[in-house]
Design an enzyme around this catalytic site. Structure first.
Site, PDB file in Angstrom:
ATOM      1  CG  HIS A 269      -1.860   1.129   1.331  1.00  0.00           C
ATOM      2  ND1 HIS A 269      -3.173   1.042   0.948  1.00  0.00           N
ATOM      3  CD2 HIS A 269      -1.684   2.402   1.766  1.00  0.00           C
ATOM      4  CE1 HIS A 269      -3.770   2.208   1.138  1.00  0.00           C
ATOM      5  NE2 HIS A 269      -2.890   3.062   1.648  1.00  0.00           N
ATOM      6  CD  GLU A 270       1.423   3.620   3.717  1.00  0.00           C
ATOM      7  OE1 GLU A 270       1.619   4.698   3.108  1.00  0.00           O
ATOM      8  OE2 GLU A 270       0.373   3.386   4.345  1.00  0.00           O
ATOM      9  CG  HIS A 273       0.071   6.173  -0.581  1.00  0.00           C
ATOM     10  ND1 HIS A 273      -0.938   6.917  -1.141  1.00  0.00           N
ATOM     11  CD2 HIS A 273      -0.503   5.479   0.441  1.00  0.00           C
ATOM     12  CE1 HIS A 273      -2.087   6.677  -0.493  1.00  0.00           C
ATOM     13  NE2 HIS A 273      -1.847   5.813   0.468  1.00  0.00           N
ATOM     14  CD  GLU A 299      -5.953   5.418   0.635  1.00  0.00           C
ATOM     15  OE1 GLU A 299      -5.036   6.250   0.718  1.00  0.00           O
ATOM     16  OE2 GLU A 299      -5.984   4.394   1.334  1.00  0.00           O
TER      17      GLU A 299
HETATM   18 ZN    ZN Z   1      -3.283   5.135   1.926  1.00  0.00          ZN
END
Ligand code: ZN
Length: 500
Positions: A269-270, A273, A299
């Site tokens: 997830h990170e 980003h 997101e």
């Molecule tokens: Zn996030």
């Protein structure tokens, strides 16, 4: 005689001031990072005076009347600017104008209230006592309702004012359409899927050494082609990503020894980003247009990697062997199918942040409906716990036994962040829309056989990342997919995946 402002001179002043403001942002970025990763508790307290001076310097730069005048002049002449600077000036101009619409004494009183509300929220949550937090939340809601009046325009009114603050150009009309689709198509499907949840498999109930988790997460960063010379990974209480331009992007993770997958999905997830930040057009560095375009679009990138790629069978077909090898012999008797089934396990649960991919959007829908009613004055704070539980039962078929597991679980309202939640669900839904269009261009699953996400990264760079924040998020989505936000792809994706 009317004196024409000297645009070149104002431009020169603006660019100089921008440099100073960005330098302060850089200081904030480094302090913020340090505070959340390395700094010891007492050192943060000891240096709070320096931090306060820096935020005052920052405030003075952005509220400097000369700066405001320069922005005003450039705004008047925005048609003569290149498209990136034009967008930047429009955004800066609006921010300055909005700040001035809020009465100073109201703003000061609110800042004081916020500082007191947070610790009271934490206490109320820990003690399962909504009444402790209620008077603070009532005042916060009162301020948010006033905000919708102060910042209203001819076209943006009521709750839309707050929604627009977190995701520009998204309003109740768009979100209503989105959540109506979810309510109609997804809620019945979720009810069916959660009726008979599968047991949590025994092999997941082991201790998974931190060092091994870290090793595998490092491996995943290579899979996602993350340039380690321009980014680091550290530990913090809650995983997050922080960046300053394309050359300095930092992520954190948190390792729980009783969970094999928590850190793995946080890492994906990170890094999602971080990939967004890294792949912006580097010419945007040194402007206010570097970095992601909005919360929702950011997101959409992290969830694209985490859910659509990271929870797919195709991904683990390539990487499960490595996972087994790192944790050997702990996963020797686990099959690829066991693992994929586990990471896509569906169950109705109380806590949003721990929810699976399928039930997650319903948690957001609940909050959105509540916020709509609260801001419109149709629901009062004192009635929130009851209303929450009633709606929760309606959507999930289970009732929170405590307010800690219900209305008190999220910190957002304590911060006055009404209008923030919908961006989370929007991100997941945009990810599905992008997946639909990416799949038209190439076989996404087959591309994973190369052991990296190189091809996916390149597509996202070309369609989303390169623009940074130089356009509004809805504009970028239109450029990337040729259409406006369309929630149908999301419902289709979820039902398709979970019907299997
Ligand atoms: Zn996030």
């Amino acid at each position: 005689m009317h004196k024409e402002p000297n645009i070149q001179k104002e431009m020169g002043f603006y660019l100089e001031q921008r440099k100073k403001i960005l330098a302060m942002h850089y200081v904030d970025f480094v302090i913020g990072w340090d505070t959340q990763t390395d700094a010891a508790e007492n050192s943060i307290l000891a240096n709070s005076e320096q931090a306060a001076v820096i935020s005052e310097m920052s405030y003075n730069l952005t509220t400097d009347p000369e700066y405001e005048r320069a922005v005003g002049v450039l705004y008047e002449h925005r048609d003569e600017l290149d498209s990136v600077l034009r967008h930047e000036i429009e955004v800066v101009y609006k921010n300055i104008a909005d700040t001035k619409k809020i009465p100073v004494e109201e703003y000061m009183a609110y800042s004081e209230l916020s500082a007191k509300a947070y610790p009271m929220y934490v206490r109320a949550k820990n003690e399962n006592d909504f009444e402790l937090f209620r008077p603070y939340l009532e005042k916060i809601v009162e301020f948010c309702r006033k905000q919708t009046v102060w910042l209203a325009t001819d076209t943006v009114k009521g709750y839309d004012v707050l929604l627009d603050m977190y995701e520009p150009h998204y309003n109740q009309a768009k979100y209503d359409k989105f959540f109506n689709v979810l309510r109609k198509k997804l809620v019945p499907f979720v009810k069916k899927m959660t009726a008979n949840p599968t047991e949590v498999p025994e092999w997941t109930k082991q201790t998974f050494a931190k060092e091994k988790q870290r090793e595998f997460c490092e491996y995943l960063r290579d899979v996602m082609c993350f340039d380690k010379s321009r980014g680091i990974m550290k530990e913090s209480e809650h995983p997050f990503t922080s960046g300053f331009g394309t050359e300095d992007v930092r992520i954190t993770n948190h390792y729980y020894e009783d969970s094999l997958v928590s850190a793995i999905f946080s890492a994906i997830h990170e890094t999602g980003h971080a990939t967004y930040e890294r792949q912006c057009d580097p010419t945007l560095n040194g402007t206010f247009c570097s970095g992601g375009a909005s919360l929702g679009l950011h997101e959409s990138q992290s969830r694209f990697y985490e859910n659509i790629i990271g929870r797919s069978r195709a991904f683990w077909q390539v990487h499960f062997g490595k996972l087994q090898q790192v944790f050997a012999p702990q996963l020797d008797n686990v099959t690829l199918d066991d693992f994929v089934a586990y990471i896509n396990r569906v169950e109705a649960s109380f806590i949003r942040t721990e929810a699976d991919e399928l039930t997650y959007p319903l948690h957001i829908m609940l909050r959105y409906e509540i916020e709509q009613k609260v801001i419109a004055g149709e629901l009062e704070v004192k009635d929130l716990p009851k209303y929450w539980n009633r709606k929760f039962t309606e959507y999930f078929g289970i009732t929170p036994p405590t307010d800690t597991l219900g209305v008190l679980q999220d910190v957002h309202w304590a911060y006055g962040n009404f209008g923030y939640f919908p961006t989370y669900a929007l991100g997941s839904a945009i990810a599905a829309q992008l997946y639909h269009y990416m799949s038209k261009d190439f076989d996404v699953e087959a591309s994973l056989k190369t052991k990296t996400t190189k091809k996916i990264n390149a597509w996202l760079k070309d369609h989303i990342h390169k623009y940074g924040a130089s356009k509004y998020p809805d504009e970028i989505l239109r450029l990337a997919t040729g259409e406006d936000f369309n929630p149908d792809y999301y419902v289709e994706y979820l039902i398709n995946k979970y019907s299997k």
